[in-house]
Design a protein around this motif. Structure first.
Motif, PDB file in Angstrom:
ATOM      1  N   LYS A  80       0.878  -1.220   0.207  1.00 36.86           N
ATOM      2  CA  LYS A  80       0.081   0.209  -0.069  1.00 36.86           C
ATOM      3  C   LYS A  80       0.879   1.307   0.039  1.00 36.86           C
ATOM      4  O   LYS A  80       0.435   2.091  -0.750  1.00 36.86           O
ATOM      5  CB  LYS A  80      -1.024  -0.029   1.061  1.00 36.86           C
ATOM      6  N   ASP A  81       1.797   1.306   0.710  1.00 36.69           N
ATOM      7  CA  ASP A  81       2.723   2.505   0.916  1.00 36.69           C
ATOM      8  C   ASP A  81       3.685   2.558  -0.393  1.00 36.69           C
ATOM      9  O   ASP A  81       3.841   3.740  -0.921  1.00 36.69           O
ATOM     10  CB  ASP A  81       3.907   2.090   2.059  1.00 36.69           C
ATOM     11  N   TRP A  82       3.878   1.483  -1.194  1.00 35.99           N
ATOM     12  CA  TRP A  82       4.629   1.515  -2.292  1.00 35.99           C
ATOM     13  C   TRP A  82       3.636   2.139  -3.427  1.00 35.99           C
ATOM     14  O   TRP A  82       4.044   3.104  -4.230  1.00 35.99           O
ATOM     15  CB  TRP A  82       5.137   0.163  -2.648  1.00 35.99           C
ATOM     16  N   LEU A  83       2.388   1.556  -3.508  1.00 38.83           N
ATOM     17  CA  LEU A  83       1.413   2.219  -4.573  1.00 38.83           C
ATOM     18  C   LEU A  83       1.258   3.837  -4.270  1.00 38.83           C
ATOM     19  O   LEU A  83       1.014   4.379  -5.260  1.00 38.83           O
ATOM     20  CB  LEU A  83      -0.052   1.374  -4.284  1.00 38.83           C
ATOM     21  N   GLN A  84       1.237   4.070  -2.963  1.00 41.37           N
ATOM     22  CA  GLN A  84       0.905   5.532  -2.552  1.00 41.37           C
ATOM     23  C   GLN A  84       2.078   6.488  -3.072  1.00 41.37           C
ATOM     24  O   GLN A  84       1.672   7.464  -3.484  1.00 41.37           O
ATOM     25  CB  GLN A  84       0.822   5.506  -1.096  1.00 41.37           C
ATOM     26  N   THR A  85       3.178   5.967  -3.310  1.00 38.74           N
ATOM     27  CA  THR A  85       3.957   6.753  -3.894  1.00 38.74           C
ATOM     28  C   THR A  85       3.885   7.213  -5.263  1.00 38.74           C
ATOM     29  O   THR A  85       4.004   8.385  -5.863  1.00 38.74           O
ATOM     30  CB  THR A  85       5.517   6.454  -3.767  1.00 38.74           C
ATOM     31  N   TYR A  86       3.368   6.119  -6.250  1.00 37.03           N
ATOM     32  CA  TYR A  86       3.009   6.515  -7.475  1.00 37.03           C
ATOM     33  C   TYR A  86       1.668   7.417  -7.494  1.00 37.03           C
ATOM     34  O   TYR A  86       1.432   8.067  -8.289  1.00 37.03           O
ATOM     35  CB  TYR A  86       2.446   5.081  -8.281  1.00 37.03           C
TER      36      TYR A  86
END
Length: 158
Positions: A80-86
């Motif tokens: 979720k954190d990784w997707l949030q950066t995008y």
């Protein structure tokens, strides 16, 4: 053909950035919304290890199952954190963006999300399997090409 809603399934790999950039350009050109998606494929069999490791982990108090659940929760949060950066990058460019992370097999999750969200286009990558590997391992991109309710664009990494 205009695309109003673009679904972008991403995997945590080097090609994710290339796929995201392609989807971002399409969204800008079409004034589209983006849905970024990642699935955590939780096949318990691949996480058990050898029989000796299983035997060592057998625990009637449930500590092993609890550890697996904690590992899954950690993987979900990291994803979720990784997707949030995008999502933040797209939002900064004025593109309405949502992100979603689910546990399960990616093919059916992507297909169902595309249908439920009424996606016009799916922009996704491919692993680059040869035909023999694809027969034995299957291919998410091939599954989506045959089962998606909308158009599909496969982006080759680098």
């Amino acid at each position: 053909m205009a695309f109003n809603k673009i679904l972008v399934p991403l995997v945590r790999s080097e090609s994710a950035s290339v796929i995201f950039q392609e989807a971002l350009k399409l969204a800008q050109d079409n004034n589209s919304k983006l849905m970024l998606f990642h699935s955590v494929d939780w096949d318990m069999g691949e996480h058990f290890g050898s029989f000796n490791e299983i035997e060592a982990e057998v625990d009637f108090s449930g500590a092993y199952i609890q550890a697996q659940q904690e590992r899954l929760q950690q993987e979900l949060q990291e994803s979720k954190d990784w997707l949030q950066t995008y999502a933040e990058q797209a939002t900064a460019k004025g593109i309405p963006t949502e992100s979603k992370c689910q546990v399960g097999h990616p093919g059916s999750l992507i297909r169902d999300l595309a249908k439920d969200w009424n996606a016009d286009l799916i922009v996704m990558g491919r692993r680059g399997l040869n035909s023999l590997q694809e027969v034995f391992l299957g291919s998410v991109s091939n599954y989506i090409l045959h089962h998606a309710p909308c158009s599909v664009l496969t982006v080759h990494g680098e």
